[in-house]
Design a protein around this motif. Structure first.
Motif, PDB file in Angstrom:
ATOM      1  N   LEU A 166      -6.120  -7.104 -58.539  1.00 39.47           N
ATOM      2  CA  LEU A 166      -4.944  -6.571 -57.850  1.00 39.47           C
ATOM      3  C   LEU A 166      -4.228  -5.555 -58.725  1.00 39.47           C
ATOM      4  O   LEU A 166      -3.794  -4.502 -58.244  1.00 39.47           O
ATOM      5  CB  LEU A 166      -4.001  -7.722 -57.478  1.00 39.47           C
ATOM      6  N   LEU A 167      -4.124  -5.880 -60.009  1.00 42.81           N
ATOM      7  CA  LEU A 167      -3.443  -4.981 -60.945  1.00 42.81           C
ATOM      8  C   LEU A 167      -4.206  -3.664 -61.088  1.00 42.81           C
ATOM      9  O   LEU A 167      -3.609  -2.580 -61.033  1.00 42.81           O
ATOM     10  CB  LEU A 167      -3.316  -5.678 -62.302  1.00 42.81           C
ATOM     11  N   ARG A 168      -5.524  -3.737 -61.241  1.00 43.87           N
ATOM     12  CA  ARG A 168      -6.327  -2.553 -61.509  1.00 43.87           C
ATOM     13  C   ARG A 168      -6.498  -1.662 -60.281  1.00 43.87           C
ATOM     14  O   ARG A 168      -6.489  -0.434 -60.398  1.00 43.87           O
ATOM     15  CB  ARG A 168      -7.694  -2.966 -62.049  1.00 43.87           C
ATOM     16  N   ARG A 169      -6.653  -2.262 -59.107  1.00 38.93           N
ATOM     17  CA  ARG A 169      -6.963  -1.475 -57.909  1.00 38.93           C
ATOM     18  C   ARG A 169      -5.744  -1.065 -57.095  1.00 38.93           C
ATOM     19  O   ARG A 169      -5.784  -0.073 -56.367  1.00 38.93           O
ATOM     20  CB  ARG A 169      -7.931  -2.269 -57.016  1.00 38.93           C
ATOM     21  N   ILE A 170      -4.658  -1.806 -57.193  1.00 34.13           N
ATOM     22  CA  ILE A 170      -3.499  -1.525 -56.344  1.00 34.13           C
ATOM     23  C   ILE A 170      -2.266  -1.143 -57.159  1.00 34.13           C
ATOM     24  O   ILE A 170      -1.705  -0.058 -56.992  1.00 34.13           O
ATOM     25  CB  ILE A 170      -3.165  -2.752 -55.452  1.00 34.13           C
ATOM     26  N   ILE A 171      -1.844  -2.023 -58.058  1.00 32.50           N
ATOM     27  CA  ILE A 171      -0.547  -1.858 -58.716  1.00 32.50           C
ATOM     28  C   ILE A 171      -0.554  -0.669 -59.669  1.00 32.50           C
ATOM     29  O   ILE A 171       0.344   0.189 -59.608  1.00 32.50           O
ATOM     30  CB  ILE A 171      -0.156  -3.155 -59.454  1.00 32.50           C
ATOM     31  N   VAL A 172      -1.534  -0.581 -60.571  1.00 28.88           N
ATOM     32  CA  VAL A 172      -1.564   0.515 -61.533  1.00 28.88           C
ATOM     33  C   VAL A 172      -1.715   1.876 -60.843  1.00 28.88           C
ATOM     34  O   VAL A 172      -0.961   2.817 -61.146  1.00 28.88           O
ATOM     35  CB  VAL A 172      -2.670   0.302 -62.586  1.00 28.88           C
TER      36      VAL A 172
END
Length: 294
Positions: free
Chosen positions: A202-208
């Protein structure tokens, strides 16, 4: 609105005051620095024209090389620390503390508003060994370790400087990055979770990716501020021992106002300006290349 921005008089009215301030605060001092860099001396002792001699001295001055590489090292370590720790804190505020993060955000942000000299004096006492032991040295004795003179060598002093300036500034970047994370629509995050994204995915594909604009702005802000570091090091140890922890800004100050060589100090100031512009353009160019590949 279209009529207002299509009116040249309105554009001049809105932009004129800001443009005048920018010219007076930025353009004119840079122009004066360029003029001063062609001379040697000071207002008290008088000036003599030396042409490009000050710029040739930049190439041959070993202190410039030392302060230049210290500035680069400081800016690299500080920028990475500010962005990484600030981003982790922002994620902590948003996804773990949630609505309870106000007090913690205020507590972490508090060092930002403290006077720089006060923070430097605090850390000088924390790491002191003379005339009396500081808390850090006392803790080393408790665990059976020898005293460490933190300001005896450049490497040890550099560690203290990084610890001090990270503690002082990381709260600001945490708040800036937190604001960028809050702007990410919660519906997108929830949809990603429904699709099976969680944790690192989630962090790598959406949030960042969605916080990329605020990340880039924070990186540029951090690099430019760190390349111009001055007051914290001056107050902590004056760039010592010797010039091992002296940044370009401090060397420029010493050259101009302690050694009364305004011309060479102006040449150093132009070097700092060129360095900041180069780093900013490098970040923007890297961003454009990444966007083109994407």
């Amino acid at each position: 609105m279209r009529q207002v921005f299509g009116n040249k008089r309105a554009i001049v009215l809105f932009l004129g005051p800001a443009l005048l301030v920018y010219i007076g605060v930025i353009v004119v001092p840079v122009g004066w620095s360029l003029v001063y860099s062609l001379f040697k001396g000071s207002p008290a002792a008088g000036f003599s024209f030396v042409g490009a001699q000050n710029f040739r001295q930049l190439v041959d001055d070993p202190t410039i090389r030392q302060t230049f590489w210290f500035t680069i090292k400081y800016a690299a370590v500080m920028s990475v620390g500010q962005i990484v720790i600030g981003y982790l804190l922002a994620l902590f505020y948003l996804f773990i503390l949630r609505g309870l993060s106000t007090f913690i955000r205020t507590l972490v942000f508090f060092p930002v508003v403290l006077p720089t000299v006060a923070v430097a004096l605090l850390f000088a006492q924390l790491f002191a060994i003379t005339p009396q032991q500081g808390p850090v040295d006392s803790l080393l004795h408790i665990v059976g370790m020898r005293s460490v003179d933190w300001f005896a060598t450049g490497d040890k002093a550099f560690g203290v400087i990084i610890a001090m300036d990270l503690w002082r500034s990381v709260g600001l970047f945490a708040v800036i990055l937190y604001v960028g994370l809050v702007d990410i629509p919660s519906e997108i995050i929830e949809s990603a979770r429904i699709d099976g994204a969680s944790g690192v995915s989630l962090l790598r594909r959406i949030i960042v990716p969605m916080s990329r604009p605020i990340l880039i702005a924070s990186i540029i802000f951090a690099l430019n501020a760190d390349l111009k570091v001055f007051d914290s090091i001056l107050a902590l140890n004056n760039g010592g021992p010797g010039t091992t922890t002296t940044p370009l800004n401090l060397y420029m100050f010493q050259t101009s106002f302690l050694y009364n060589n305004w011309g060479y100090g102006s040449a150093i100031a132009l070097l700092i300006t060129a360095l900041c512009l180069f780093v900013t353009l490098l970040v923007f160019r890297s961003l454009r290349r990444d966007l083109t590949k994407g």
